[in-house]
Structures are given as C-alpha cells and as structure tokens.
Design a protein around this motif. Structure first.
Motif, PDB file in Angstrom:
ATOM      1  N   ASP A   1      -3.260  -9.758  18.834  1.00  0.00           N
ATOM      2  CA  ASP A   1      -3.170  -8.702  19.835  1.00  0.00           C
ATOM      3  C   ASP A   1      -2.085  -7.693  19.490  1.00  0.00           C
ATOM      4  N   ILE A   2      -1.010  -8.154  18.865  1.00  0.00           N
ATOM      5  CA  ILE A   2       0.048  -7.240  18.426  1.00  0.00           C
ATOM      6  C   ILE A   2      -0.543  -6.184  17.489  1.00  0.00           C
ATOM      7  N   TYR A   3      -1.458  -6.603  16.633  1.00  0.00           N
ATOM      8  CA  TYR A   3      -2.093  -5.699  15.671  1.00  0.00           C
ATOM      9  C   TYR A   3      -3.014  -4.700  16.361  1.00  0.00           C
ATOM     10  N   ALA A   4      -3.529  -5.073  17.520  1.00  0.00           N
ATOM     11  CA  ALA A   4      -4.511  -4.237  18.204  1.00  0.00           C
ATOM     12  C   ALA A   4      -3.876  -3.142  19.053  1.00  0.00           C
ATOM     13  N   ILE A   5      -2.638  -3.338  19.495  1.00  0.00           N
ATOM     14  CA  ILE A   5      -2.035  -2.355  20.388  1.00  0.00           C
ATOM     15  C   ILE A   5      -1.224  -1.321  19.611  1.00  0.00           C
ATOM     16  N   GLU A   6      -1.037  -0.157  20.216  1.00  0.00           N
ATOM     17  CA  GLU A   6      -0.237   0.916  19.641  1.00  0.00           C
ATOM     18  C   GLU A   6       1.145   0.883  20.303  1.00  0.00           C
ATOM     19  N   PHE A   7       2.093   0.262  19.632  1.00  0.00           N
ATOM     20  CA  PHE A   7       3.433   0.087  20.181  1.00  0.00           C
ATOM     21  C   PHE A   7       4.090   1.428  20.509  1.00  0.00           C
ATOM     22  N   VAL A   8       3.930   2.415  19.640  1.00  0.00           N
ATOM     23  CA  VAL A   8       4.555   3.718  19.854  1.00  0.00           C
ATOM     24  C   VAL A   8       4.050   4.356  21.148  1.00  0.00           C
ATOM     25  N   ASP A   9       2.766   4.243  21.427  1.00  0.00           N
ATOM     26  CA  ASP A   9       2.223   4.822  22.659  1.00  0.00           C
ATOM     27  C   ASP A   9       2.855   4.184  23.887  1.00  0.00           C
ATOM     28  N   ILE A  10       2.997   2.870  23.851  1.00  0.00           N
ATOM     29  CA  ILE A  10       3.579   2.150  24.984  1.00  0.00           C
ATOM     30  C   ILE A  10       5.045   2.507  25.162  1.00  0.00           C
ATOM     31  N   LEU A  11       5.800   2.454  24.071  1.00  0.00           N
ATOM     32  CA  LEU A  11       7.219   2.760  24.145  1.00  0.00           C
ATOM     33  C   LEU A  11       7.447   4.212  24.564  1.00  0.00           C
ATOM     34  N   SER A  12       6.670   5.133  24.027  1.00  0.00           N
ATOM     35  CA  SER A  12       6.786   6.538  24.386  1.00  0.00           C
ATOM     36  C   SER A  12       6.575   6.738  25.880  1.00  0.00           C
ATOM     37  N   HIS A  13       5.602   6.035  26.430  1.00  0.00           N
ATOM     38  CA  HIS A  13       5.321   6.147  27.863  1.00  0.00           C
ATOM     39  C   HIS A  13       6.497   5.640  28.688  1.00  0.00           C
ATOM     40  N   VAL A  14       7.074   4.517  28.287  1.00  0.00           N
ATOM     41  CA  VAL A  14       8.220   3.959  29.016  1.00  0.00           C
ATOM     42  C   VAL A  14       9.406   4.918  28.952  1.00  0.00           C
ATOM     43  N   LEU A  15       9.658   5.488  27.793  1.00  0.00           N
ATOM     44  CA  LEU A  15      10.776   6.431  27.641  1.00  0.00           C
ATOM     45  C   LEU A  15      10.550   7.691  28.479  1.00  0.00           C
ATOM     46  N   ASP A  16       9.314   8.165  28.525  1.00  0.00           N
ATOM     47  CA  ASP A  16       9.011   9.340  29.349  1.00  0.00           C
ATOM     48  C   ASP A  16       9.207   9.028  30.832  1.00  0.00           C
ATOM     49  N   CYS A  17       8.817   7.846  31.230  1.00  0.00           N
ATOM     50  CA  CYS A  17       8.969   7.445  32.638  1.00  0.00           C
ATOM     51  C   CYS A  17      10.432   7.386  33.046  1.00  0.00           C
ATOM     52  N   ASN A  18      11.301   7.173  32.049  1.00  0.00           N
ATOM     53  CA  ASN A  18      12.729   7.057  32.331  1.00  0.00           C
ATOM     54  C   ASN A  18      13.528   8.279  31.877  1.00  0.00           C
ATOM     55  N   ASN A  19      12.794   9.373  31.592  1.00  0.00           N
ATOM     56  CA  ASN A  19      13.407  10.686  31.337  1.00  0.00           C
ATOM     57  C   ASN A  19      14.425  10.705  30.201  1.00  0.00           C
ATOM     58  N   TYR A  20      14.089  10.089  29.087  1.00  0.00           N
ATOM     59  CA  TYR A  20      14.973  10.146  27.921  1.00  0.00           C
ATOM     60  C   TYR A  20      14.880  11.526  27.274  1.00  0.00           C
ATOM     61  N   HIS A  21      15.996  11.999  26.763  1.00  0.00           N
ATOM     62  CA  HIS A  21      16.024  13.300  26.105  1.00  0.00           C
ATOM     63  C   HIS A  21      15.069  13.283  24.912  1.00  0.00           C
ATOM     64  N   PRO A  22      14.311  14.361  24.697  1.00  0.00           N
ATOM     65  CA  PRO A  22      13.320  14.385  23.610  1.00  0.00           C
ATOM     66  C   PRO A  22      13.881  14.029  22.237  1.00  0.00           C
ATOM     67  N   VAL A  23      15.095  14.501  21.919  1.00  0.00           N
ATOM     68  CA  VAL A  23      15.681  14.205  20.607  1.00  0.00           C
ATOM     69  C   VAL A  23      15.979  12.721  20.480  1.00  0.00           C
ATOM     70  N   LEU A  24      16.599  12.141  21.512  1.00  0.00           N
ATOM     71  CA  LEU A  24      16.890  10.708  21.501  1.00  0.00           C
ATOM     72  C   LEU A  24      15.597   9.911  21.506  1.00  0.00           C
ATOM     73  N   LYS A  25      14.615  10.380  22.242  1.00  0.00           N
ATOM     74  CA  LYS A  25      13.320   9.704  22.292  1.00  0.00           C
ATOM     75  C   LYS A  25      12.696   9.598  20.907  1.00  0.00           C
ATOM     76  N   ASP A  26      12.721  10.690  20.148  1.00  0.00           N
ATOM     77  CA  ASP A  26      12.144  10.674  18.804  1.00  0.00           C
ATOM     78  C   ASP A  26      12.879   9.695  17.891  1.00  0.00           C
ATOM     79  N   GLN A  27      14.189   9.637  18.009  1.00  0.00           N
ATOM     80  CA  GLN A  27      14.972   8.697  17.206  1.00  0.00           C
ATOM     81  C   GLN A  27      14.609   7.260  17.561  1.00  0.00           C
TER      82      GLN A  27
END
Length: 217
Positions: free
Chosen positions: A81-107
C-alpha cells in the motif's frame, strides 16, 4: 514511484475504542489504500491511518501515545500500500491545511519525499541503490519484491508532528536499518546531501529503524 489505481474503501472511525489520545481521530483503511481516500479522511478530521486496529500497537502509534507527540498526521501501512499512495500529495495537503509558508513547504516536501523513497526502497524493500537514471529493470525488481510476502507484508510508518517552533517528520521501517555515511560525498550521495541541505537537523535512531527530519520555523 509509480502510482497504482486503488479502489475506494469505507472509512471506519473507531476513535472511541482506541487506546490512543482521544483527540486523535482514526481511520481504518482496508487495502488497497488510495491517496484520495486518505486526503478525504483528513478533510473529515481524521489524523491516524492504518489497515487494522491491532496495528495501533506499532511503534509509530505507540510513540504518539507514550511520548504525547503532537501528531498532525500519522499512518502505517504494508509496503504494497505504501507503493500505491502518493506521499507528496498527502503531505502537501496537510501542510496546506496548516498554512505553512510556500518556501518552507517546498523544502519540507522535497526532503521528506527523498527520505520516504529511500526508506521504502533501500530499507523496507532491501534494494540496492543505483546511481543515475533507474532502468526499467529496477522497477521490475520493485514489483517482484512486492509479490513476495516477506517484503509485501512489511510495514512502514510516517508521523508528522508540530511542536511550537519545530516540525518533525519521522519515518519508521521494518526492513534493513537506515544507514548514512558519516561524510557523504556530493557526487555519490545525492539524496543524502539533498535532505541535509533542506532540513535543519536529521536524526537516525540507534537501531536504524527510524529517521527523523526537523524543520524550524
């Protein structure tokens, strides 16, 4: 990693029956797991994800309980299942929900994805590192490993915890210990150097089964 199509599954919220912190909402996602289903569950207020109630006893979740870790999101699934999911999509969504600065988010996304992929390939699947562009045969080896119970049934976990001034992303493996060179050369250890350049601190637990990335701010 190649994204596999996954059939949406019912999300069961069993938070009232769990031994974890009562503030953490749990989703038991039956295999196969999809990124969309996890993101949808996050939008519903869920933050803990795994495929069986008994797996709440695994290290990633027990650390949250025993150390009172302020987890914003944590999951633990089998390699298949780890191979099937897109970790970046999930993490990006969590970071957006918590209003991380775009530069820090990309890092965070770049460093975490590199550490996540390395942990999955070199530790949980016990594959040999390949320099340069990976040939088609490399991806065939991944598929072959995932058809062997020894590898397919290993679990890998991730926890994203937000402290007052520090974000910690921890990645837990059940395969070979995570080992880094003491002085990684720039031409040989591109991934290691990339992670080090984008994080404020990296710690590998003594048993080599967990790597922790820290981001200040």
């Amino acid at each position: 990693m190649v994204k596999h199509d996954a059939v949406p599954r019912q999300v069961v919220d069993n938070s009232k029956k769990t031994s974890l912190n009562k503030d953490l909402k749990i989703s038991i996602l039956r295999s196969p797991v999809s990124s969309d289903r996890i993101i949808s569950s996050i939008n519903d207020g869920k933050s803990i994800f795994t495929d069986s109630r008994k797996n709440l006893s695994r290290v990633v979740f027990q650390e949250i309980l025993e150390k009172n870790i302020p987890a914003q999101m944590a999951f633990c699934f089998k390699n298949a299942d780890i191979y099937a999911i897109e970790f970046v999509d999930i993490l990006s969504h969590v970071l957006d929900c918590n209003n991380y600065h775009p530069v820090l988010k990309d890092q965070i996304l770049t460093a975490a994805q590199e550490a996540y992929a390395n942990a999955f390939l070199w530790s949980n699947l016990d594959l040999d590192s390949i320099k340069g562009i990976r040939p088609v045969d490399f991806f065939k080896k991944i598929e072959e490993r995932l058809h062997k119970p020894t590898y397919a049934n290993r679990y890998m976990g991730v926890c994203l915890a937000k402290y007052p001034s520090v974000l910690e992303i921890s990645i837990y493996v059940e395969g070979s210990p995570i080992v880094w060179p003491e002085v990684p050369s720039k031409d040989k250890y591109r991934g290691v150097n990339l992670i080090l350049s984008l994080t404020d601190k990296v710690v590998i637990d003594q048993d080599g089964k967990t790597i922790r990335l820290y981001f200040m701010g």
